[in-house]
Structures are given as structure tokens and as C-alpha cells.
Scaffold this motif. Structure first.
Motif, mmCIF file in Angstrom:
data_model
loop_
_atom_site.group_PDB
_atom_site.id
_atom_site.type_symbol
_atom_site.label_atom_id
_atom_site.label_comp_id
_atom_site.label_asym_id
_atom_site.label_seq_id
_atom_site.Cartn_x
_atom_site.Cartn_y
_atom_site.Cartn_z
ATOM 1 N N ASN A 131 -18.726 0.181 -3.786
ATOM 2 C CA ASN A 131 -17.452 0.357 -4.499
ATOM 3 C C ASN A 131 -16.784 1.700 -4.199
ATOM 4 N N ALA A 132 -17.151 2.320 -3.093
ATOM 5 C CA ALA A 132 -16.567 3.617 -2.732
ATOM 6 C C ALA A 132 -15.048 3.500 -2.637
ATOM 7 N N ARG A 133 -14.352 4.537 -3.126
ATOM 8 C CA ARG A 133 -12.895 4.541 -3.103
ATOM 9 C C ARG A 133 -12.377 5.356 -1.923
ATOM 10 N N ALA A 134 -11.475 4.761 -1.166
ATOM 11 C CA ALA A 134 -10.787 5.452 -0.082
ATOM 12 C C ALA A 134 -9.678 6.321 -0.677
ATOM 13 N N PRO A 135 -9.025 7.149 0.107
ATOM 14 C CA PRO A 135 -7.937 7.974 -0.426
ATOM 15 C C PRO A 135 -6.827 7.172 -1.110
ATOM 16 N N ASN A 136 -6.632 5.920 -0.694
ATOM 17 C CA ASN A 136 -5.625 5.076 -1.357
ATOM 18 C C ASN A 136 -6.237 4.243 -2.485
ATOM 19 N N LEU A 137 -7.448 4.637 -2.902
ATOM 20 C CA LEU A 137 -8.206 3.998 -3.986
ATOM 21 C C LEU A 137 -8.722 2.611 -3.639
ATOM 22 N N ALA A 138 -8.591 2.210 -2.390
ATOM 23 C CA ALA A 138 -9.110 0.903 -1.977
ATOM 24 C C ALA A 138 -10.629 0.930 -1.892
ATOM 25 N N THR A 139 -11.239 -0.179 -2.299
ATOM 26 C CA THR A 139 -12.678 -0.378 -2.130
ATOM 27 C C THR A 139 -12.894 -1.179 -0.843
ATOM 28 N N PRO A 140 -14.133 -1.241 -0.354
ATOM 29 C CA PRO A 140 -14.402 -2.077 0.812
ATOM 30 C C PRO A 140 -13.943 -3.524 0.626
ATOM 31 N N LEU A 141 -14.156 -4.090 -0.568
ATOM 32 C CA LEU A 141 -13.717 -5.467 -0.812
ATOM 33 C C LEU A 141 -12.205 -5.589 -0.635
ATOM 34 N N MET A 142 -11.465 -4.644 -1.176
ATOM 35 C CA MET A 142 -10.010 -4.680 -1.036
ATOM 36 C C MET A 142 -9.579 -4.668 0.429
ATOM 37 N N LEU A 167 -8.461 -1.482 -8.868
ATOM 38 C CA LEU A 167 -7.071 -1.487 -8.410
ATOM 39 C C LEU A 167 -6.842 -0.344 -7.435
ATOM 40 N N ASN A 168 -6.042 -0.605 -6.403
ATOM 41 C CA ASN A 168 -5.710 0.465 -5.461
ATOM 42 C C ASN A 168 -4.562 1.318 -5.998
ATOM 43 N N ASP A 169 -4.056 2.241 -5.197
ATOM 44 C CA ASP A 169 -3.028 3.151 -5.698
ATOM 45 C C ASP A 169 -1.679 2.475 -5.912
ATOM 46 N N ALA A 170 -1.551 1.231 -5.451
ATOM 47 C CA ALA A 170 -0.338 0.454 -5.714
ATOM 48 C C ALA A 170 -0.512 -0.481 -6.902
ATOM 49 N N GLY A 171 -1.683 -0.402 -7.561
ATOM 50 C CA GLY A 171 -1.950 -1.245 -8.716
ATOM 51 C C GLY A 171 -2.389 -2.650 -8.369
ATOM 52 N N LEU A 172 -2.853 -2.859 -7.137
ATOM 53 C CA LEU A 172 -3.258 -4.194 -6.693
ATOM 54 C C LEU A 172 -4.770 -4.340 -6.689
ATOM 55 N N SER A 173 -5.245 -5.478 -7.160
ATOM 56 C CA SER A 173 -6.657 -5.822 -7.053
ATOM 57 C C SER A 173 -6.895 -6.425 -5.680
ATOM 58 N N ALA A 174 -8.147 -6.676 -5.357
ATOM 59 C CA ALA A 174 -8.481 -7.227 -4.042
ATOM 60 C C ALA A 174 -7.795 -8.570 -3.801
ATOM 61 N N ASP A 175 -7.812 -9.464 -4.793
ATOM 62 C CA ASP A 175 -7.200 -10.775 -4.601
ATOM 63 C C ASP A 175 -5.677 -10.684 -4.553
ATOM 64 N N ALA A 176 -5.100 -9.772 -5.334
ATOM 65 C CA ALA A 176 -3.647 -9.604 -5.299
ATOM 66 C C ALA A 176 -3.207 -9.067 -3.945
ATOM 67 N N TRP A 177 -3.985 -8.133 -3.401
ATOM 68 C CA TRP A 177 -3.659 -7.567 -2.091
ATOM 69 C C TRP A 177 -3.814 -8.619 -1.000
ATOM 70 N N ALA A 178 -4.826 -9.478 -1.163
ATOM 71 C CA ALA A 178 -5.024 -10.564 -0.204
ATOM 72 C C ALA A 178 -3.822 -11.509 -0.227
ATOM 73 N N ARG A 179 -3.379 -11.877 -1.410
ATOM 74 C CA ARG A 179 -2.216 -12.779 -1.516
ATOM 75 C C ARG A 179 -0.959 -12.126 -0.949
ATOM 76 N N GLN A 180 -0.802 -10.846 -1.181
ATOM 77 C CA GLN A 180 0.362 -10.138 -0.652
ATOM 78 C C GLN A 180 0.405 -10.218 0.873
ATOM 79 N N ASN A 181 -0.759 -10.318 1.489
ATOM 80 C CA ASN A 181 -0.852 -10.413 2.943
ATOM 81 C C ASN A 181 -1.125 -11.834 3.433
ATOM 82 N N ARG A 182 -0.853 -12.811 2.556
ATOM 83 C CA ARG A 182 -0.947 -14.240 2.873
ATOM 84 C C ARG A 182 -2.365 -14.708 3.181
ATOM 85 N N ASN A 183 -3.345 -13.985 2.671
ATOM 86 C CA ASN A 183 -4.736 -14.413 2.813
ATOM 87 C C ASN A 183 -5.139 -15.153 1.533
#
Length: 209
Positions: A131-142, A167-183
């Protein structure tokens, strides 16, 4: 880090990037420092890792090269080996004690971002924080979800401790970010696992500027 004389460093750089472990060993015996770096702050170990030269990495580590040195961009030798999908080189660095957890981007982030499934177990086995957070607060799953790496997502979801609601720095969860990118298939996998665990949907975070 030591900076070698130009001609000598050119020879060492070529040996490191082309996989000439014997030649590099001779150059080190001749006086070049194992931590010599180019003008961009990339040590011989980083240059070898970027090209996947495992035999050179082993020579440099035996000669005392700094395994966890990070260049000005924040990349370590292990991070670049993982980024390039150089499994043997990454494992040589892990065997040499390379750190898997630190501030900023970490090796597991790169593995997830690129979908390097083959290195996941090695990194986790070395203690990488799932669950490590990147500078944009993303986790590996995200990162895996965002980039459409379904295999990596499935493997991360199989780890009980993986946080599904971060949630990342844009307030998106992993599944929300996936949907935003059509995954959408990946988003469905995450949502199904959340349901299986009996977890609530993640709280929305909306930033008003």
C-alpha cells in the motif's frame, strides 16, 4: 559519488551498459571507483541496471557499489531494473540488499505501473509495502488499475492487506481511476473484491477551487 576522468569513465560506462563484467572489473582494479557517475548523476550500477546487465551488477556490488544510491530524478538501480522489466538484474539487486521501501516512488510502484507481474513476488518477498503511496498518493493497485494491467490487479487483490479504498491526490479510488481510463473490466474486479470483503464504497473527496 566519485566522478572518473572522462576517458576512463567512458570505458567503464560502456562496459557497464554492454555487460562486460570482466572488463569493468579490470577497470575497477585499475582505479576507477565503483560509484563513479556520469554527468546526469547515474552511477555505473544504475547504468547497468537500466540495461539489465545482471553480471555487471554482481561485480559492482562485490566491489562495494552503493546499492541504494538514487540519481537526481529519484531513481535507484532497482527501480530502473524493475521499470525496464529486467528480472535477473532486479533479483541481483534484491540479493544485494537493495531497499524496496523509501520516500517517493518505489520499485513496487514501477512494477505495478508497467505490469511487471514476474517481479511482484520478489518485491513483496523482500518486504515491499503493498500500500505504499507514490508522490501523487497512488498505491500500486491504483497504478495497475489505471494502466490496464489486469494480471497485476488480480494478484494485488489476492493479497488480504491490499487497500481497496485508498484515494489518490485527485480523490480517485483504484476502480474509479480504472473507469476513468476505460478499464471497466478491472474496475469490476476491484468492486467485486470490495463486495466479497464486505467493504463500503470509498468516500468521495471533492476539491473545490
Amino acid at each position: 559519488m566519485n566522478t572518473a576522468l572522462a576517458g576512463t569513465f567512458d570505458d567503464a560506462r560502456n562496459a557497464a551498459t554492454l555487460g562486460d563484467a570482466k572488463g569493468l572489473s579490470s577497470l575497477i582494479d585499475g582505479g576507477i571507483g565503483p560509484d563513479s557517475a556520469d554527468a546526469n548523476g547515474n552511477t555505473l550500477l544504475i547504468l547497468a541496471a537500466r540495461e539489465g546487465q545482471a553480471a555487471v551488477i554482481e561485480v559492482l556490488l562485490k566491489r562495494g557499489a552503493a546499492v541504494d544510491y538514487r540519481n537526481p530524478a529519484g531513481d535507484s538501480a532497482l527501480m530502473l531494473a524493475v521499470l525496464g522489466g529486467h528480472d535477473e538484474a532486479a533479483r541481483a539487486l534484491l540479493a544485494g540488499g537493495a531497499k524496496v521501501n523509501h520516500e517517493g516512488w518505489a520499485p513496487l510502484h514501477y512494477a505495478a505501473f508497467e505490469g511487471r507481474d514476474a517481479l511482484l513476488d520478489a518485491l513483496l518477498g523482500a518486504g515491499a509495502d503493498v500500500n505504499a503511496r507514490a508522490p501523487n498518493l497512488a498505491t500500486p493497485l491504483m497504478l495497475a488499475a489505471r494502466n490496464g494491467h489486469a494480471g497485476m490487479v488480480r494478484r494485488l487483490l489476492a493479497i488480504p492487506g491490499t487497500d481497496l479504498n485508498a484515494l489518490n491526490d485527485a480523490g480517485l479510488s483504484a476502480d474509479a481511476w480504472a473507469r476513468q481510463n476505460r478499464n471497466t473490466d478491472i474496475a469490476a474486479l476491484i468492486e467485486a473484491e470490495r463486495k466479497r470483503r464486505g467493504l463500503p464504497a470509498p468516500a468521495l473527496r471533492i476539491t473545490i477551487e
